[in-house]
Design a protein around this motif. Structure first.
Motif, PDB file in Angstrom:
ATOM      1  N   LYS A 150      89.237  19.629  40.082  1.00  0.00           N
ATOM      2  CA  LYS A 150      90.513  19.847  39.399  1.00  0.00           C
ATOM      3  C   LYS A 150      90.765  18.860  38.257  1.00  0.00           C
ATOM      4  O   LYS A 150      91.910  18.621  37.890  1.00  0.00           O
ATOM      5  CB  LYS A 150      91.658  19.759  40.400  1.00  0.00           C
ATOM      6  N   LYS A 153      92.141  21.214  35.650  1.00  0.00           N
ATOM      7  CA  LYS A 153      92.955  22.317  36.156  1.00  0.00           C
ATOM      8  C   LYS A 153      94.230  21.757  36.760  1.00  0.00           C
ATOM      9  O   LYS A 153      94.254  20.647  37.278  1.00  0.00           O
ATOM     10  CB  LYS A 153      92.200  23.105  37.227  1.00  0.00           C
ATOM     11  N   SER A 154      95.278  22.567  36.719  1.00  0.00           N
ATOM     12  CA  SER A 154      96.552  22.164  37.292  1.00  0.00           C
ATOM     13  C   SER A 154      97.235  23.389  37.886  1.00  0.00           C
ATOM     14  O   SER A 154      97.028  24.511  37.426  1.00  0.00           O
ATOM     15  CB  SER A 154      97.433  21.563  36.192  1.00  0.00           C
ATOM     16  N   ALA A 155      98.037  23.185  38.891  1.00  0.00           N
ATOM     17  CA  ALA A 155      98.794  24.287  39.486  1.00  0.00           C
ATOM     18  C   ALA A 155      99.877  24.784  38.524  1.00  0.00           C
ATOM     19  O   ALA A 155     100.275  25.942  38.573  1.00  0.00           O
ATOM     20  CB  ALA A 155      99.425  23.844  40.805  1.00  0.00           C
ATOM     21  N   ASN A 156     100.332  23.908  37.647  1.00  0.00           N
ATOM     22  CA  ASN A 156     101.377  24.254  36.681  1.00  0.00           C
ATOM     23  C   ASN A 156     100.859  24.075  35.259  1.00  0.00           C
ATOM     24  O   ASN A 156      99.901  23.338  35.032  1.00  0.00           O
ATOM     25  CB  ASN A 156     102.599  23.345  36.881  1.00  0.00           C
ATOM     26  N   LYS A 157     101.547  24.703  34.321  1.00  0.00           N
ATOM     27  CA  LYS A 157     101.207  24.484  32.921  1.00  0.00           C
ATOM     28  C   LYS A 157     101.453  23.018  32.582  1.00  0.00           C
ATOM     29  O   LYS A 157     102.434  22.427  33.038  1.00  0.00           O
ATOM     30  CB  LYS A 157     102.061  25.360  31.995  1.00  0.00           C
ATOM     31  N   MET A 158     100.548  22.475  31.795  1.00  0.00           N
ATOM     32  CA  MET A 158     100.693  21.084  31.366  1.00  0.00           C
ATOM     33  C   MET A 158     100.026  20.909  30.017  1.00  0.00           C
ATOM     34  O   MET A 158      99.185  21.717  29.629  1.00  0.00           O
ATOM     35  CB  MET A 158     100.107  20.134  32.401  1.00  0.00           C
ATOM     36  N   GLU A 170      99.183  23.737  25.844  1.00  0.00           N
ATOM     37  CA  GLU A 170      99.782  23.759  27.177  1.00  0.00           C
ATOM     38  C   GLU A 170      99.242  24.957  27.944  1.00  0.00           C
ATOM     39  O   GLU A 170      99.338  26.097  27.495  1.00  0.00           O
ATOM     40  CB  GLU A 170     101.310  23.834  27.076  1.00  0.00           C
ATOM     41  N   LYS A 172      97.424  25.975  32.270  1.00  0.00           N
ATOM     42  CA  LYS A 172      97.074  25.506  33.608  1.00  0.00           C
ATOM     43  C   LYS A 172      95.673  24.905  33.644  1.00  0.00           C
ATOM     44  O   LYS A 172      95.336  24.193  34.583  1.00  0.00           O
ATOM     45  CB  LYS A 172      97.163  26.650  34.619  1.00  0.00           C
ATOM     46  N   ASN A 193      97.837  14.574  37.430  1.00  0.00           N
ATOM     47  CA  ASN A 193      98.761  15.625  37.847  1.00  0.00           C
ATOM     48  C   ASN A 193      98.776  15.837  39.350  1.00  0.00           C
ATOM     49  O   ASN A 193      99.194  16.855  39.812  1.00  0.00           O
ATOM     50  CB  ASN A 193      98.442  16.929  37.108  1.00  0.00           C
TER      51      ASN A 193
END
Length: 194
Positions: A150, A153-158, A170, A172, A193
């Protein structure tokens, strides 16, 4: 208390040696990160190495100040962990070392220095323990993201930023190659994150 007969003198020498070792470890790890084309992680590890060498320098300066300029030899006994250089192992091991320094070693060294009347050295141990706690959190986060696949990668947009050209996007997940300069994903600045 006479500094020459103090436990603080030995602790200062031990801390100096440990910080030099930590600085070397992060330089070795930075090379491993580059072998994996992880430029941003390599840069972060180089910054940690720089921090550790600054800590070593502070301990060195304090030793010289309290020894009135010169100390021929301070015998110490210390261990050093030798582990495989693979990032999946070394990131986690380094985080564990940083946590132990932050929560155990430097606070106990600070108490001894304070009890022996060396307030400037106690303060240095306390402040460096705070930085080691930040290093622990950063390394643990990187270790967990690396192990879990990860890093990018992120669970939310960043926001993801290219470490080469500064392009921001921006999403995921970070791009494989920067849309602006085409640098590979390893140059994307990794946000903590977790």
């Amino acid at each position: 208390m006479d500094f020459q007969k103090s436990k603080t003198k030995e602790n200062l020498a031990r801390a100096f040696a440990a910080e030099c070792q930590d600085g070397a470890r992060y330089q070795f790890m930075a090379k491993e990160a580059m072998k994996e084309s992880l430029s941003n992680i390599s840069d972060q590890l180089k910054q940690l190495a720089k921090n550790e060498m600054a800590h070593a320098m502070r301990f060195y300066e304090l030793m010289l100040e309290h020894c009135q300029g010169k100390e021929d030899n301070v015998p110490i006994e210390a261990g050093y962990p030798f582990e495989p250089s693979a990032l999946k192992v070394s990131l986690k091991t380094a985080s564990t070392i940083e946590e132990y320094e932050a929560k155990n070693i430097y606070p106990s060294f600070a108490r001894v220095a304070q009890d022996e009347g060396f307030m400037d050295i106690a303060q240095a141990f306390k402040l460096i323990a705070e930085v080691e706690q930040i290093h622990f959190q950063k390394l643990l986060s990187l270790a967990n993201m690396y192990k879990g696949g990860k890093l990018y990668k992120s669970a939310n947009k960043m926001p993801w930023t290219c470490g080469n050209c500064g392009h921001k996007h921006e999403a995921k997940e970070a791009w494989k190659n920067c849309p602006l300069c085409a640098y590979p994903q390893g140059y994307v600045i990794i946000s903590m994150n977790e």
